[in-house]
Design a protein around this motif. Structure first.
Motif, PDB file in Angstrom:
ATOM      1  N   MET A 105     -24.289  17.777  42.789  1.00 45.18           N
ATOM      2  CA  MET A 105     -25.377  16.816  42.621  1.00 45.18           C
ATOM      3  C   MET A 105     -25.501  16.463  41.140  1.00 45.18           C
ATOM      4  O   MET A 105     -25.391  17.347  40.275  1.00 45.18           O
ATOM      5  N   VAL A 106     -25.732  15.172  40.857  1.00 51.03           N
ATOM      6  CA  VAL A 106     -25.961  14.683  39.501  1.00 51.03           C
ATOM      7  C   VAL A 106     -27.284  13.924  39.484  1.00 51.03           C
ATOM      8  O   VAL A 106     -27.554  13.124  40.383  1.00 51.03           O
ATOM      9  N   ALA A 107     -28.118  14.200  38.488  1.00 48.09           N
ATOM     10  CA  ALA A 107     -29.367  13.454  38.293  1.00 48.09           C
ATOM     11  C   ALA A 107     -29.131  12.409  37.208  1.00 48.09           C
ATOM     12  O   ALA A 107     -28.840  12.760  36.055  1.00 48.09           O
ATOM     13  N   PHE A 108     -29.210  11.118  37.580  1.00 49.16           N
ATOM     14  CA  PHE A 108     -29.040  10.014  36.635  1.00 49.16           C
ATOM     15  C   PHE A 108     -30.419   9.491  36.213  1.00 49.16           C
ATOM     16  O   PHE A 108     -31.299   9.285  37.053  1.00 49.16           O
ATOM     17  N   ARG A 109     -30.597   9.240  34.928  1.00 49.31           N
ATOM     18  CA  ARG A 109     -31.859   8.798  34.369  1.00 49.31           C
ATOM     19  C   ARG A 109     -32.092   7.314  34.639  1.00 49.31           C
ATOM     20  O   ARG A 109     -31.184   6.497  34.523  1.00 49.31           O
ATOM     21  N   ALA A 110     -33.315   6.963  34.994  1.00 48.83           N
ATOM     22  CA  ALA A 110     -33.665   5.559  35.225  1.00 48.83           C
ATOM     23  C   ALA A 110     -33.647   4.784  33.923  1.00 48.83           C
ATOM     24  O   ALA A 110     -33.891   5.336  32.842  1.00 48.83           O
ATOM     25  N   ALA A 111     -33.341   3.496  34.007  1.00 46.81           N
ATOM     26  CA  ALA A 111     -33.394   2.633  32.826  1.00 46.81           C
ATOM     27  C   ALA A 111     -34.812   2.628  32.266  1.00 46.81           C
ATOM     28  O   ALA A 111     -35.787   2.612  33.014  1.00 46.81           O
ATOM     29  N   GLY A 112     -34.920   2.667  30.955  1.00 47.34           N
ATOM     30  CA  GLY A 112     -36.233   2.678  30.322  1.00 47.34           C
ATOM     31  C   GLY A 112     -36.802   4.058  30.139  1.00 47.34           C
ATOM     32  O   GLY A 112     -37.887   4.221  29.580  1.00 47.34           O
ATOM     33  N   ALA A 113     -36.077   5.107  30.607  1.00 45.65           N
ATOM     34  CA  ALA A 113     -36.555   6.477  30.413  1.00 45.65           C
ATOM     35  C   ALA A 113     -36.480   6.831  28.933  1.00 45.65           C
ATOM     36  O   ALA A 113     -35.641   6.298  28.201  1.00 45.65           O
ATOM     37  N   PRO A 114     -37.372   7.729  28.441  1.00 46.58           N
ATOM     38  CA  PRO A 114     -37.306   8.137  27.030  1.00 46.58           C
ATOM     39  C   PRO A 114     -35.925   8.677  26.711  1.00 46.58           C
ATOM     40  O   PRO A 114     -35.386   9.502  27.450  1.00 46.58           O
ATOM     41  N   ASN A 115     -35.320   8.219  25.660  1.00 48.88           N
ATOM     42  CA  ASN A 115     -33.971   8.610  25.285  1.00 48.88           C
ATOM     43  C   ASN A 115     -34.021   9.751  24.288  1.00 48.88           C
ATOM     44  O   ASN A 115     -34.552   9.592  23.197  1.00 48.88           O
ATOM     45  N   PRO A 116     -33.470  10.927  24.633  1.00 48.73           N
ATOM     46  CA  PRO A 116     -33.542  12.042  23.696  1.00 48.73           C
ATOM     47  C   PRO A 116     -32.661  11.861  22.468  1.00 48.73           C
ATOM     48  O   PRO A 116     -32.807  12.572  21.505  1.00 48.73           O
ATOM     49  N   THR A 117     -31.724  10.914  22.533  1.00 48.46           N
ATOM     50  CA  THR A 117     -30.826  10.715  21.400  1.00 48.46           C
ATOM     51  C   THR A 117     -31.223   9.457  20.647  1.00 48.46           C
ATOM     52  O   THR A 117     -31.179   8.366  21.197  1.00 48.46           O
ATOM     53  N   PRO A 118     -31.629   9.544  19.376  1.00 54.68           N
ATOM     54  CA  PRO A 118     -32.004   8.341  18.635  1.00 54.68           C
ATOM     55  C   PRO A 118     -30.786   7.492  18.320  1.00 54.68           C
ATOM     56  O   PRO A 118     -29.678   8.002  18.216  1.00 54.68           O
ATOM     57  N   THR A 119     -31.001   6.195  18.190  1.00 52.51           N
ATOM     58  CA  THR A 119     -29.923   5.292  17.807  1.00 52.51           C
ATOM     59  C   THR A 119     -29.604   5.480  16.334  1.00 52.51           C
ATOM     60  O   THR A 119     -30.477   5.347  15.480  1.00 52.51           O
ATOM     61  N   PRO A 120     -28.354   5.857  15.996  1.00 50.09           N
ATOM     62  CA  PRO A 120     -28.045   6.087  14.587  1.00 50.09           C
ATOM     63  C   PRO A 120     -28.051   4.785  13.800  1.00 50.09           C
ATOM     64  O   PRO A 120     -27.807   3.707  14.344  1.00 50.09           O
ATOM     65  N   SER A 121     -28.340   4.894  12.523  1.00 53.31           N
ATOM     66  CA  SER A 121     -28.312   3.722  11.648  1.00 53.31           C
ATOM     67  C   SER A 121     -26.880   3.233  11.521  1.00 53.31           C
ATOM     68  O   SER A 121     -25.955   4.032  11.357  1.00 53.31           O
ATOM     69  N   PRO A 122     -26.663   1.917  11.605  1.00 58.89           N
ATOM     70  CA  PRO A 122     -25.289   1.420  11.528  1.00 58.89           C
ATOM     71  C   PRO A 122     -24.699   1.634  10.142  1.00 58.89           C
ATOM     72  O   PRO A 122     -25.398   1.588   9.135  1.00 58.89           O
ATOM     73  N   SER A 123     -23.414   1.893  10.128  1.00 59.73           N
ATOM     74  CA  SER A 123     -22.707   2.065   8.861  1.00 59.73           C
ATOM     75  C   SER A 123     -21.770   0.885   8.675  1.00 59.73           C
ATOM     76  O   SER A 123     -20.964   0.592   9.549  1.00 59.73           O
ATOM     77  N   PRO A 124     -21.844   0.186   7.543  1.00 59.00           N
ATOM     78  CA  PRO A 124     -21.019  -1.002   7.363  1.00 59.00           C
ATOM     79  C   PRO A 124     -19.529  -0.692   7.413  1.00 59.00           C
ATOM     80  O   PRO A 124     -18.741  -1.452   7.922  1.00 59.00           O
ATOM     81  N   THR A 125     -19.105   0.435   6.851  1.00 55.52           N
ATOM     82  CA  THR A 125     -17.703   0.826   6.859  1.00 55.52           C
ATOM     83  C   THR A 125     -17.612   2.257   7.362  1.00 55.52           C
ATOM     84  O   THR A 125     -17.766   3.210   6.591  1.00 55.52           O
ATOM     85  N   PRO A 126     -17.413   2.460   8.682  1.00 60.53           N
ATOM     86  CA  PRO A 126     -17.389   3.814   9.231  1.00 60.53           C
ATOM     87  C   PRO A 126     -16.327   4.681   8.568  1.00 60.53           C
ATOM     88  O   PRO A 126     -15.211   4.234   8.306  1.00 60.53           O
ATOM     89  N   THR A 176     -33.192  21.687  37.476  1.00 63.76           N
ATOM     90  CA  THR A 176     -34.521  21.263  37.046  1.00 63.76           C
ATOM     91  C   THR A 176     -34.360  20.040  36.164  1.00 63.76           C
ATOM     92  O   THR A 176     -33.721  20.093  35.110  1.00 63.76           O
ATOM     93  N   THR A 177     -34.893  18.906  36.595  1.00 62.92           N
ATOM     94  CA  THR A 177     -34.735  17.668  35.834  1.00 62.92           C
ATOM     95  C   THR A 177     -35.567  17.708  34.567  1.00 62.92           C
ATOM     96  O   THR A 177     -36.598  18.379  34.497  1.00 62.92           O
ATOM     97  N   THR A 178     -35.113  16.985  33.550  1.00 64.51           N
ATOM     98  CA  THR A 178     -35.854  16.884  32.289  1.00 64.51           C
ATOM     99  C   THR A 178     -36.474  15.509  32.118  1.00 64.51           C
ATOM    100  O   THR A 178     -37.181  15.272  31.147  1.00 64.51           O
ATOM    101  N   ASN A 179     -36.188  14.598  33.049  1.00 63.15           N
ATOM    102  CA  ASN A 179     -36.680  13.225  32.998  1.00 63.15           C
ATOM    103  C   ASN A 179     -37.440  12.937  34.292  1.00 63.15           C
ATOM    104  O   ASN A 179     -37.031  13.363  35.368  1.00 63.15           O
ATOM    105  N   ALA A 180     -38.559  12.215  34.200  1.00 67.28           N
ATOM    106  CA  ALA A 180     -39.426  12.028  35.374  1.00 67.28           C
ATOM    107  C   ALA A 180     -38.748  11.217  36.471  1.00 67.28           C
ATOM    108  O   ALA A 180     -38.626  11.667  37.613  1.00 67.28           O
ATOM    109  N   THR A 181     -38.291  10.012  36.140  1.00 70.67           N
ATOM    110  CA  THR A 181     -37.698   9.137  37.158  1.00 70.67           C
ATOM    111  C   THR A 181     -36.188   9.285  37.120  1.00 70.67           C
ATOM    112  O   THR A 181     -35.526   8.794  36.207  1.00 70.67           O
ATOM    113  N   ASP A 182     -35.643   9.982  38.114  1.00 72.74           N
ATOM    114  CA  ASP A 182     -34.203  10.239  38.203  1.00 72.74           C
ATOM    115  C   ASP A 182     -33.674   9.808  39.564  1.00 72.74           C
ATOM    116  O   ASP A 182     -34.380   9.890  40.578  1.00 72.74           O
ATOM    117  N   LEU A 183     -32.427   9.355  39.568  1.00 68.62           N
ATOM    118  CA  LEU A 183     -31.691   9.140  40.799  1.00 68.62           C
ATOM    119  C   LEU A 183     -30.852  10.387  41.052  1.00 68.62           C
ATOM    120  O   LEU A 183     -29.991  10.732  40.241  1.00 68.62           O
TER     121      LEU A 183
END
Length: 724
Positions: free
Chosen positions: A281-302, A216-223
């Motif tokens: 079978m693998v369902a790949f998400r289309a570009a521009g699909a809502p991303n469930p993972t937010p972009t973390p804030s960059p850390s100057p010194t990891p 069952t896909t979780t994203n609308a537009t999938d390959l």
């Protein structure tokens, strides 16, 4: 070696596979055609060979047993939705420890590479998947195995580096020589470059239809990309799916479908006779699909990787679903690791999910001891933050798994774009479990080792810190940090000898050098003043896709090896079918119409016999009838050295379709029939001098024609010549 005793019959995978290869060569499953070549070979000296011409299907039959014939060539412009760009495969017919498959076309920056690997045993394992361009490949599904018969895994590389025509090749390395390896490579545009995998599934069986099982896909537009490895032969893709690769002589398929709504999906493929199969079978998400993972804030010194917390669940019965909570606060941007062990080799993992909707990827596994333990390791990078106890991981199995052992861990300081460096896995029956060695490609890595045993683990291996030791199962999770490139392995001592599985994954520390080459940025333009805001216009409706110009009215076309349905109108009522290789004439089209939730280009075809009507474009190829060449006298050849031969042939006549007109010819030759180790581009001429031949040796020659797009026809009929 295959043998039979008088009065008895025995079956073995190797012997049966050899019989299958011979039968497939005769059936000639053809998936695409470029054009035809009419050949008239002659040689200087004592031999003259008359006109040899056959239509492309016959020519393909002569070449069907080549180990790695490059059959399929495609090109699509990048689009806003996933689109197939190109594919290729290699099918060596003897055991191999490594297989190389090139991408024959140019590769687009930011596209997705997919590598499908099948083989006819369950002993060999995949050691690594790499390519010339330095893209990083991750395991998304597999190995899915049918005990003693077949295995298959699917890897992918996201946001790939650009490469010129033929410059990038994929290499698959095995732990031991794999039987009948079948390696397929595909490129797609329009796939999410950061978080491409939505969901996946795999299954095995013994029947006339292979099936991936449902997801069952979780994203609308999938390959949806599906593939199988079979002991018989695949003859067609499943409903709604387009065939992209159909390997010869192995008969393994790669097929895809674009879906635009979430829901349950599965993939099937029809076989020519009942037999063993593995399908994924693998369902790949289309570009521009809502991303469930937010972009973390960059850390100057990891900060270096650090263990945050862990927990486990070890139900002592068979369960089809196991949940394990994270008991402490989870920090946004961290890494979740899920280690799943169970004490059988029948159940498979259907999904790994959590309350916070983080997306989990398969890092390694399942690694299995037949009839005993199995283990896989999953991860989710750049996770969402969660309060103490608010996030729980759920692992779902295809059938109740025997005494599952699920361990969850959280780490900080891990790279969020390409977290996996390398991985290793092994099985055994002894008093010490071990992963085997792996060489890191990144200096600062977090090594996580874990085992599943039939006895119990007494502690961590040398250099590793114990993080989890489950009770009463006695399975471990341990880790270590590296500061330099090198060869590493993980071990763990057991309380007594017994069967075990052990795996290790090396995760890249945050701030590590980017694994994929970064393109040179364009100069930053001078900012312009912000204009005065204007009312937002009414959105323009998305136009219906413009039909392709693949064919023209009056073109002759041929039906693919799968056969085709004929309909009364585009996507309309079924009025009959046409068999493989049926020939017809284009009398109308193209018309774009929705069929099974996919936009399909339809053409109105008048067939030479049987029903005529509207046919989907993917089931047709251009067909150029065999022209009758006009014989011309061949002048006496100019004397050439005794170690060379002049080969001549008749040119293909031009047509009103430039795509089928030859732009030149390639000559191939070798000292073994149907194995051509040398080649030369003859250009747009009808003869070539082949030098450097050895006296007393017999050579075998074929010719191909290529068009302006550098796409080759199939091989011509083979001819031979013995050098005086």
């Amino acid at each position: 070696m295959c043998s039979k005793k008088a009065g008895s019959q025995s079956l073995s995978p190797a012997c049966d596979r050899l019989r299958f290869i011979r039968r497939v060569t005769e059936n000639c499953y053809l998936n695409g055609q470029i054009g035809l070549i009419n050949c008239n070979f002659s040689v200087s000296g004592k031999i003259s060979i008359g006109k040899l011409f056959r239509r492309i299907l016959a020519l393909w039959r002569e070449a069907a047993i080549l180990a790695s014939a490059q059959i399929f060539f495609y090109a699509n412009a990048a689009s806003a939705t996933p689109a197939f760009v190109q594919g290729n495969y290699a099918v060596p017919q003897s055991p191999q420890t490594s297989v190389i498959v090139p991408f024959t076309g140019a590769q687009g920056l930011g596209d997705l590479n997919v590598v499908i690997i099948g083989w006819s045993d369950t002993t060999a394992q995949i050691s690594s998947v790499t390519d010339t361009a330095g893209n990083v490949y991750q395991l998304v599904n597999g190995p899915t195995q049918l005990n003693g018969y077949l295995s298959q895994s699917i890897f992918y590389a996201k946001s790939i580096a650009a490469a010129s025509v033929g410059a990038n090749a994929v290499t698959v390395a095995f732990s031991a020589a794999a039987t009948y390896p079948d390696v397929r490579v595909l490129e797609y545009s329009g796939v999410d470059p950061l978080n491409p995998v939505d969901v996946f599934v795999g299954a095995t069986g013994n029947s006339t239809t292979s099936s991936s099982g449902g997801i069952t896909t979780t994203n609308a537009t999938d390959l949806l990309l599906a593939a199988n490895t079979v002991s018989t032969a695949t003859i067609s893709s499943g409903g709604g799916f387009a065939t992209r690769l159909l390997t010869a002589p192995d008969g393994d398929i790669a097929e895809d479908e674009l879906v635009t709504t979430t829901g349950p999906y599965s993939a099937t493929a029809t076989l020519n006779s009942s037999g063993q199969w593995v399908m994924q079978m693998v369902a790949f998400r289309a570009a521009g699909a809502p991303n469930p993972t937010p972009t973390p804030s960059p850390s100057p010194t990891p900060s270096p990787p650090a263990y945050i917390q862990g927990n486990y669940a070890v139900p002592q019965s068979s369960d089809s679903s196991v949940s394990v909570p994270y008991t402490k606060v989870q920090n946004a941007g961290d890494l979740n690791v899920v280690i799943v062990g169970w004490n059988d080799s029948t159940a498979q993992i259907n999904s790994v999910s959590d309350t916070m909707d983080n997306t989990y990827h398969l890092a390694v596994g399942p690694t299995q001891v037949s009839g005993f333990p199995s283990q896989s390791i999953f991860y989710a990078e750049g996770i969402q933050g969660a309060a103490a106890g608010a996030n729980a991981v759920t692992v779902a199995f295809s059938t109740p798994a025997a005494t599952p052992d699920v361990r969850v861990l959280e780490y900080s300081g891990i790279d969020t774009s390409t977290p996996v460096d390398v991985f290793a896995s092994a099985t055994g029956n002894s008093a010490t479990s071990s992963t085997g060695s792996v060489t890191t490609t990144n200096a600062k890595d977090l090594l996580i080792g874990a085992n599943t045993t039939t006895t119990w683990t007494t502690g961590a291996g040398g250099g590793f810190a114990l993080r989890l030791l489950t009770e009463p199962d006695g399975d471990i999770a341990e880790d270590a940090l590296t500061v330099a490139l090198g060869s590493y392995s993980a071990t763990a001592p057991l309380g007594s000898a017994g069967p075990w599985v052990m795996q290790m994954v090396a995760f890249r520390a945050a701030g590590s050098p980017t694994a994929t080459p970064t393109p040179t940025p364009s100069p930053t333009p001078t900012p312009t003043p912000t204009p005065t805001a204007t009312p937002t216009p009414t959105p323009t409706p998305t136009p219906t896709p413009t039909p392709t110009g693949k064919f023209s009215i009056g073109d002759q076309v041929i039906v693919s090896a799968a056969g085709v349905n004929v309909r009364s109108t585009p996507a309309g009522t079924l009025i009959g079918t046409q068999p493989p290789n049926a020939v017809g004439t284009v009398v109308g089209g193209p018309v774009t119409a929705l069929f099974n939730n996919v936009q399909v280009n339809w053409w109105n075809i008048t067939f030479q016999s049987g029903p005529s009507g509207w046919v989907g474009e993917d089931n047709l190829s251009l067909f150029l009838p065999t022209p009758t060449p006009t014989p011309t006298s061949t002048p006496s050849p100019t004397p050439t050295p005794s170690n060379s031969v002049t080969v001549t042939w008749n040119a293909d006549p031009g047509t009103n379709n430039s795509a089928t007109n030859p732009a030149g010819y390639n000559v191939y030759w070798g000292t073994t029939s149907r194995t051509y180790t040398n080649s030369a581009n003859a250009g747009n001429t009808t003869s070539a001098v082949v030098p450097g031949l050895t006296s007393g040796t017999t050579y075998y020659f074929v010719v191909t024609a290529y068009n302006a797009a550098q796409i080759n026809s199939a091989y011509s009929t083979e001819v031979s010549y013995t050098v005086p």
